[in-house]
Design a protein around this motif. Sequence first.
Motif, short mmCIF file in Angstrom:
data_model
loop_
_atom_site.label_atom_id
_atom_site.label_comp_id
_atom_site.label_asym_id
_atom_site.label_seq_id
_atom_site.Cartn_x
_atom_site.Cartn_y
_atom_site.Cartn_z
N VAL A 69 12.05 -11.87 -9.83
CA VAL A 69 10.91 -12.95 -9.34
C VAL A 69 10.98 -14.23 -10.51
CG1 VAL A 69 8.56 -13.31 -9.08
CG2 VAL A 69 9.70 -10.91 -8.34
N GLN A 81 18.93 -8.65 1.52
CA GLN A 81 18.39 -9.02 0.29
C GLN A 81 18.31 -10.46 0.32
OE1 GLN A 81 16.38 -8.44 -2.42
NE2 GLN A 81 17.50 -6.69 -3.02
N MET A 115 14.06 -6.38 -0.66
CA MET A 115 13.37 -7.77 -1.33
C MET A 115 12.06 -7.24 -1.42
SD MET A 115 13.09 -10.42 -2.74
CE MET A 115 14.72 -11.38 -2.68
N HIS A 140 10.56 -4.29 -2.09
CA HIS A 140 10.50 -3.60 -3.06
C HIS A 140 10.80 -4.42 -4.44
CE1 HIS A 140 10.09 0.61 -2.08
NE2 HIS A 140 10.56 0.65 -0.87
N ALA A 141 11.75 -5.30 -4.42
CA ALA A 141 12.07 -5.96 -5.69
C ALA A 141 11.27 -6.94 -6.03
CB ALA A 141 13.32 -6.48 -5.50
N ALA A 142 10.36 -7.69 -5.07
CA ALA A 142 9.48 -8.68 -5.14
C ALA A 142 7.83 -7.85 -5.51
CB ALA A 142 9.38 -9.53 -4.00
N GLY A 143 7.90 -6.71 -5.43
CA GLY A 143 6.56 -6.18 -5.62
C GLY A 143 5.56 -5.63 -4.68
N PHE A 144 6.16 -6.01 -3.29
CA PHE A 144 5.21 -5.69 -2.27
C PHE A 144 5.24 -3.93 -2.05
CE2 PHE A 144 6.38 -10.04 -1.61
CZ PHE A 144 5.13 -10.70 -1.30
N PRO A 145 4.05 -3.49 -1.66
CA PRO A 145 4.16 -1.95 -1.03
C PRO A 145 4.91 -2.06 0.05
CG PRO A 145 1.63 -3.09 -1.51
CD PRO A 145 2.63 -4.08 -1.81
N CYS A 146 5.68 -0.83 0.07
CA CYS A 146 6.53 -1.12 1.45
C CYS A 146 6.46 0.06 2.33
CB CYS A 146 8.17 -1.02 0.90
SG CYS A 146 9.38 -1.33 2.22
N HIS A 147 6.37 1.34 1.74
CA HIS A 147 6.21 2.49 2.58
C HIS A 147 5.48 3.84 1.57
CE1 HIS A 147 10.05 3.97 0.79
NE2 HIS A 147 10.29 2.85 1.36
N PHE A 196 4.63 -7.87 4.80
CA PHE A 196 3.79 -7.02 5.02
C PHE A 196 4.14 -6.53 6.56
CE2 PHE A 196 1.59 -9.55 2.31
CZ PHE A 196 1.00 -8.61 1.61
N ALA A 243 5.42 -3.29 -9.37
CA ALA A 243 6.17 -3.08 -8.41
C ALA A 243 6.85 -1.44 -8.30
CB ALA A 243 7.53 -3.87 -8.42
N ASN A 244 7.08 -0.71 -7.24
CA ASN A 244 7.60 0.46 -7.20
C ASN A 244 8.77 0.62 -6.51
OD1 ASN A 244 5.77 2.11 -9.01
ND2 ASN A 244 4.34 1.91 -7.39
N TYR A 282 -3.25 -5.39 -3.37
CA TYR A 282 -2.15 -6.20 -3.70
C TYR A 282 -2.55 -7.69 -3.55
CZ TYR A 282 2.19 -7.89 -5.45
OH TYR A 282 3.23 -8.72 -6.21
N HIS A 338 13.39 -4.50 3.37
CA HIS A 338 12.97 -3.56 2.72
C HIS A 338 13.47 -3.88 1.30
CE1 HIS A 338 14.21 0.46 0.80
NE2 HIS A 338 13.13 0.66 1.29
N VAL A 345 -0.28 2.79 2.60
CA VAL A 345 0.45 1.58 2.46
C VAL A 345 -0.46 0.18 3.02
CG1 VAL A 345 1.50 1.32 4.83
CG2 VAL A 345 2.85 0.21 2.95
N SER A 387 12.87 -6.10 -11.55
CA SER A 387 11.93 -6.89 -10.56
C SER A 387 11.19 -8.04 -11.04
CB SER A 387 11.03 -5.83 -10.11
OG SER A 387 10.08 -6.47 -9.46
N VAL A 390 8.17 -11.06 5.12
CA VAL A 390 8.85 -10.30 4.01
C VAL A 390 7.81 -9.08 3.42
CG1 VAL A 390 9.77 -10.69 1.79
CG2 VAL A 390 10.23 -12.38 3.70
N PHE A 413 13.30 -0.23 -13.49
CA PHE A 413 13.21 -1.00 -12.00
C PHE A 413 12.32 -2.08 -12.00
CE2 PHE A 413 10.71 -1.54 -7.86
CZ PHE A 413 11.81 -2.09 -7.27
N ARG A 469 -3.02 0.00 0.09
CA ARG A 469 -2.19 -0.78 -1.28
C ARG A 469 -1.72 -2.31 -0.91
NH1 ARG A 469 2.87 1.74 -1.51
NH2 ARG A 469 2.43 3.10 0.14
#
Lengths: 242, 70
Positions: free
Chosen positions: A214, A71, B61, B63-70, B34, A127-128, A145, B59, A138, A210, B32, A206, A141
């Motif tokens: 940021v 993190q 960060m 999600h937390a920063a708003g990027f599509p993850c999976h 992509f 964010a999700n 984005y 992973h 993905v 988020s 981070v 969440f 998306r």
Amino acid sequence: MKSALFIAIVIISGALAGAIHGTVNFAIVEPYLDQAIGIENENLFASGEEEDNPQFWADYEEYRVWQKSGQVLAGMILGIAMGSLFGIVYALSRNSLPGKNDVTKAVILAGIMWLTIYLIPFLKYPANPPTVGDAETVVLRSILYISFIAISGFGALGFYKLSQKLQSDKKYLGILGYVIFIVIAFFVMPENPDEVTAPMNLVNEFRLMSVLGVTSFWISVGFILGLFWNKFDDTNLSKNNS
Amino acid sequence: MSTVQHSVSKTSVSKVAILALAIIFAAGLFVVGFDQGHIFSVVYGEQAFVDLTIHELTHDMRHAAGFPCH
């Protein structure tokens, strides 16, 4: 300012702001990630994809430790990346920014960039948490984005350049033009194709955390780079020495 | 005859510095936001897309920063 010094203060301010972002996330976002992954695990057990046994939980603990440990590190990498963009824009726009010193100027620019390349794209593609999102979509998306970030960012830049050519009492037309442009883009761009299947209170909380995370980055990077610039810029040094 | 001096504060950073920071921006954002195994695939081949080492490290960060993850 010498190139090496410029690059150094940009990278250090991005890394510090990113570390703050990662630490804030660790405190306020992680609990929601854990909850969401808990739901994801329940779904795996229910579908028969995984078995609820000690081996599963041993593997789970191992990769969750790895994910959590990243993190702050990922925050620093992202901070250096976004801080680099911020440093470029600041260096090129500094003389046009309002404010009496570099801290004020940098914080104002950070606010503008937070709004145009973070918050507005976030409103379109929020964010999700884990458990929301189909792996098959993905790439789509990600393209949507990043495209919306680019549309908003370059749109803001374009309308700013346009407003520079207008008389001072008509400069507001630049902002108005950007607002109209981004509202059109907002409705023209496709929706996120994935259905949100997780509980909406979890998803909304969440998302709020988020945004706070940021936001902590953008406030920090503006403040820290402004302080560094005030201290090390040649023009400020010569003023202080005279 | 009086001489008026105008003090203009210039931001003088080199194009090389701007280019270097642009590369750092693109690389960091990709790591981070992509990467799905692409970077490590240079060394580990197809296995990198299974291991997803960087993806898992970034992973939370992501999600937390708003990027599509999976």
